[in-house]
Scaffold this motif. Structure first.
Motif, short mmCIF file in Angstrom:
data_model
loop_
_atom_site.label_atom_id
_atom_site.label_comp_id
_atom_site.label_asym_id
_atom_site.label_seq_id
_atom_site.Cartn_x
_atom_site.Cartn_y
_atom_site.Cartn_z
N MET A 115 -2.73 5.00 7.29
CA MET A 115 -3.51 3.78 7.09
C MET A 115 -2.63 2.55 7.29
SD MET A 115 -5.79 4.94 3.83
CE MET A 115 -6.41 3.34 3.36
N VAL A 154 -17.31 7.04 3.72
CA VAL A 154 -16.39 6.41 2.77
C VAL A 154 -17.12 5.39 1.90
CG1 VAL A 154 -14.37 6.73 4.20
CG2 VAL A 154 -15.71 4.67 4.46
N VAL A 161 -8.46 7.75 5.71
CA VAL A 161 -9.05 7.07 4.56
C VAL A 161 -9.64 8.11 3.62
CG1 VAL A 161 -10.90 5.53 3.80
CG2 VAL A 161 -9.51 4.91 5.75
N GLY A 162 -10.35 9.10 4.19
CA GLY A 162 -10.97 10.13 3.38
C GLY A 162 -9.94 10.91 2.58
N ALA A 163 -8.74 11.11 3.16
CA ALA A 163 -7.72 11.93 2.50
C ALA A 163 -6.67 11.06 1.79
CB ALA A 163 -7.05 12.83 3.53
N ALA A 164 -6.89 9.74 1.70
CA ALA A 164 -5.93 8.82 1.09
C ALA A 164 -4.54 8.98 1.72
CB ALA A 164 -5.86 8.99 -0.42
N LEU A 192 -3.13 -0.23 10.18
CA LEU A 192 -3.34 -1.62 9.81
C LEU A 192 -2.40 -2.55 10.58
CD1 LEU A 192 -4.57 -3.78 7.93
CD2 LEU A 192 -2.86 -3.16 6.25
N LEU A 232 -19.90 6.59 7.72
CA LEU A 232 -18.55 7.10 7.98
C LEU A 232 -18.08 8.01 6.85
CD1 LEU A 232 -16.87 3.87 9.36
CD2 LEU A 232 -17.58 5.87 10.64
N PHE A 292 -8.04 7.37 11.75
CA PHE A 292 -8.02 6.44 10.63
C PHE A 292 -9.05 6.84 9.57
CE2 PHE A 292 -9.77 2.50 8.74
CZ PHE A 292 -8.67 2.14 8.00
N ILE A 293 -10.27 7.15 10.01
CA ILE A 293 -11.32 7.52 9.06
C ILE A 293 -10.95 8.78 8.30
CG2 ILE A 293 -13.60 8.61 9.09
CD1 ILE A 293 -13.67 5.68 8.61
N THR A 324 -16.41 8.36 15.38
CA THR A 324 -16.92 9.28 14.35
C THR A 324 -18.21 9.95 14.82
OG1 THR A 324 -16.01 7.79 12.73
CG2 THR A 324 -17.49 9.47 11.92
N ALA A 327 -7.98 4.61 -2.80
CA ALA A 327 -6.74 5.39 -2.86
C ALA A 327 -5.95 5.06 -4.12
CB ALA A 327 -5.91 5.12 -1.62
N SER A 328 -6.10 3.82 -4.64
CA SER A 328 -5.30 3.45 -5.80
C SER A 328 -6.00 3.79 -7.11
CB SER A 328 -4.96 1.96 -5.76
OG SER A 328 -6.13 1.21 -5.61
N VAL A 361 0.40 2.36 -3.81
CA VAL A 361 -0.92 2.97 -3.96
C VAL A 361 -0.73 4.46 -4.21
CG1 VAL A 361 -3.04 3.56 -2.80
CG2 VAL A 361 -2.12 1.26 -2.62
N GLY A 362 -1.29 4.94 -5.30
CA GLY A 362 -1.10 6.34 -5.65
C GLY A 362 0.36 6.56 -5.99
N ILE A 402 -14.07 2.82 15.75
CA ILE A 402 -14.01 3.73 14.60
C ILE A 402 -15.35 4.42 14.41
CG2 ILE A 402 -13.71 3.84 12.10
CD1 ILE A 402 -11.88 1.48 12.26
N LEU A 435 -10.91 -1.30 5.15
CA LEU A 435 -9.55 -1.26 4.63
C LEU A 435 -9.52 -1.49 3.13
CD1 LEU A 435 -7.57 -3.00 7.44
CD2 LEU A 435 -7.13 -0.76 6.48
N MET A 458 0.83 -1.19 0.00
CA MET A 458 0.00 0.00 0.00
C MET A 458 0.87 1.24 0.00
SD MET A 458 -2.91 -0.59 2.77
CE MET A 458 -2.90 1.03 3.49
N ARG A 460 -8.49 9.88 -9.25
CA ARG A 460 -9.56 10.69 -8.67
C ARG A 460 -10.80 10.78 -9.55
NH1 ARG A 460 -10.13 12.24 -3.58
NH2 ARG A 460 -8.14 12.08 -2.57
N ILE A 490 -1.89 7.42 3.08
CA ILE A 490 -1.45 6.03 3.14
C ILE A 490 -0.57 5.71 4.37
CG2 ILE A 490 -0.20 4.22 1.91
CD1 ILE A 490 -2.80 4.87 0.62
#
Lengths: 330, 310
Positions: A289, B252, A281-284, A293, B250, A277-278, A266, B159-160, A30-31, A262, B152, A26, B163, A286
């Protein structure tokens, strides 16, 4: 015994390795971390320099090895979103989550076990029926709806309790606690009920079922025949024998409490790891995250290990079985 | 309207079956089935029965914002359950939202069932390394609560993705994430039954006449291991709907352009403090009715199909 413990620990290691590989992949793939860190405008030279700095030009295996080393040393890099070390962010928020999870678990046990014993002993009384109906509601309502309903009743309509945040906290070393101030305790009540309610109903139903089972056995009948008081029979003999499965389930549910933290965090904007964590995830984000994990995996593997060992220690019947079955790989 | 012969025969068989008898004798099952039918019917027929179109931006009138339910003194009979901050009818939003919730729940369950049954069949029938690897993966995954796995997987896949694809693919990503988080339950059950079936004579006979592995698995073993799958799938539908609602709550989950019940609850949550409770409580009640009825049906089905309890 030693062999069994060693075997269980050896089994835990591959799990951690797989999870760390997933979080590494990841992290690296990722990205485009380089593009994220450099922003919009950069020259190819800047890019190359950063790639070399981060070691992204080296073979994947070398990168993974270094990631593992860093992770063990507690270094997860910088958060993309907040530009601060991830380890620092998590350490800052861990006390909030742990205090919430601890209170929820304590609530579930301290209320769930007596309710289960009561409904098991007096299965036809109207209070037992009330408890059982209540537990059906606890199981069917999703966590976030319980939180919303509690906020609606106790914060909006009655105005008794706060609906977000931790209240005032006291700093003890690096740990911040909400247990020591009145506003901290008030802020803890609703989130702890929200998080603990499902586990409470689960434990209550479990204790009830186990009590009904145990009360039918011969040794209970024999204890009564010996003329022991109800109190001694119920608590000394029956309850004690229901505790083994209860301990196991309660231990395994600790993991579920952390997962559902979580959601609860929220709803109540509780500044813990779950909310972090949330938001990540919203802002990617990594790095956060990946670190979360790994941390969660470590917690779960540890809980499973401890529960297995406890079970082994508590129930002598398992020892002989496991010794034979263990060799073939469970 | 005359039913085609086959359908009529099937209906007659169903009327005489044990399942129908046990269904009629269980008031809980009948009640749950009615509520479930109401939810599913409302969701499917949303475009025809909803009083307003919640996606028609031109039809929204801000002067209608924050109307309480119709029975309140300030309510408007045109909006039976009130309106939200943009003057959108809450009842219509719920009907359309239930559609999305149901779609995601059903698709995710179907995906998890398909994946779990196939992998379980392969693990049970082939045995050896395939079995060991698949079951180890299932074990590891079952160590974590499925909602965490879904979160997850959802986060990583989103994320991958580039956008610009987010809006178009978000719904499929959620379905994939929830499906992935639920497959081990199916795989384990199917593997267990396959291990039993594998050594029976009819499988041996099929092998003797030289049928291929895939053919034996799909046409001979599969029909015999599907029984428990139906029960797990029903119970799983409720869980999948809840998982989707939790992800959307949440923020997402499904994209805001296709609001599910969870999204509606999240949006309504912001208005809780200004006293507009109906924006969040009614979608919440709809969600609970849907999940509870599906769960009760699943419970009944499990007991009804269990010969030990007859």
């Amino acid at each position: 015994m030693t062999a069994f413990i060693l075997l269980r620990i050896l089994q835990a290691i591959p799990v951690m390795l797989v999870v760390s590989l997933v979080s590494f992949l990841m992290f690296a793939h990722v990205g485009d971390p380089v593009a994220i860190m450099l922003g919009q405008d950069h020259t190819p030279e800047q890019r190359e320099a950063l790639v070399r700095d981060l070691g992204l030009d080296q073979p994947v295996l070398v990168q993974y090895w270094r990631f593992l080393g860093n992770a063990i040393a507690g270094d997860f890099g910088l958060s993309y979103r907040l530009s601060r070390p991830v380890a620092e962010l998590i350490a800052e928020r861990a006390p909030a989550t742990l205090e919430l999870a601890f209170t929820a678990a304590a609530l579930a046990l301290l209320v769930g076990v007596p309710m289960g014993v009561y409904t098991g002993l007096y299965r036809n009384s109207w209070i037992s029926r009330l408890f059982l109906t209540f537990s059906l509601i606890g199981v069917s309502l999703p966590t976030f709806l319980i939180g919303i309903l509690l906020i609606l009743v106790f914060s909006v309509w009655l105005g008794w309790l706060p609906s977000f945040g931790r209240g005032e906290t006291v700093q003890i070393g690096w740990w911040t606690t909400g247990f020591l101030t009145w506003s901290g305790i008030k802020a803890l009540i609703l989130p702890a009920i929200t998080l603990g309610l499902f586990q409470l109903t689960l434990i209550m139903r479990l204790v009830r079922a186990e009590m009904l089972e145990v009360l039918r056995t011969d040794y209970i009948r024999f204890a009564r025949a010996r003329g022991l008081s109800n109190r001694a029979v119920h608590f000394g003999h029956a309850l004690r024998n229901t505790l083994v499965p209860v301990i196991t389930i309660a231990g395994l549910q600790l993991g579920a409490i952390i997962a559902f933290a979580i959601v609860t965090e929220t709803v109540f904007q509780w500044p813990g790891m779950g909310l972090l964590f949330i938001q990540s995830v919203g802002a990617a984000d990594i790095p956060v995250m990946a670190a979360y994990l790994l941390l969660i995996a470590a917690v779960f593997v540890t809980i499973n290990l401890v529960v297995d060992l406890l079970y082994y220690a508590v129930d002598p019947r398992l020892r002989a079985d496991r010794g034979a079955a263990g060799a073939g790989g469970r | 309207m005359a039913l085609p012969g086959a359908a009529a025969a099937l209906l007659a068989r169903w009327r005489e079956s044990d399942l129908w008898w046990s269904f009629r004798r269980s008031p809980v099952a009948v009640g749950a089935a009615l509520v479930a039918l109401l939810c599913i019917g409302g969701a499917l027929l949303a475009p025809w029965i909803a009083p307003h179109d919640p996606f028609d931006l031109a039809g929204l009138d801000l002067s209608n914002a924050f109307k309480p339910p119709a029975w309140d003194a300030e309510g408007d009979p045109a909006f039976p359950l009130g309106t939200d901050g943009q003057g959108r009818d809450v009842l219509s939003a719920i009907l359309y939202g239930a559609r999305i919730s149901l779609l995601v729940g059903l698709s995710a369950t179907a995906f998890a069932t398909l994946l779990g049954v196939l992998l379980g069949l392969v693990a049970g029938y082939a045995g050896g390394t395939a079995d060991a690897v698949l079951m180890r993966i299932a074990d590891v995954q079952l160590t974590f609560p499925s909602i965490l796995v879904a979160l997850l997987v959802n986060g990583v896949v989103q994320a991958s993705l580039p956008r610009e694809l987010h809006g178009a693919l978000a719904l499929y990503v959620v379905i994939f994430a929830i499906g992935i988080s639920e497959w081990p339950k199916f795989a384990r059950t199917v593997r267990g039954s396959t291990l039993v079936e594998r050594n029976k004579e009819y499988v041996l006979a099929a092998r003797v006449i030289g049928l291929g592995r895939a053919r034996i698995m799909l046409t001979h073993v599969l029909p015999n291991v599907l029984g428990p799958v139906l029960v797990i799938a029903t119970l799983n539908l409720g869980l999948a709907i809840l998982a989707e609602a939790t992800l959307s709550f949440l923020g997402v989950g499904v994209p805001p352009t296709q609001p599910s019940l969870g999204t509606l609850i999240r949006i309504g949550n912001d208005f809780l403090f200004s006293g507009e409770w109906w924006i969040t409580i009614f979608p919440g009640a709809a969600l609970v009715a849907m999940v509870l009825s599906v769960n009760l049906l699943g419970d009944w089905l499990r007991d009804a199909l269990n010969p030990k309890l007859r």
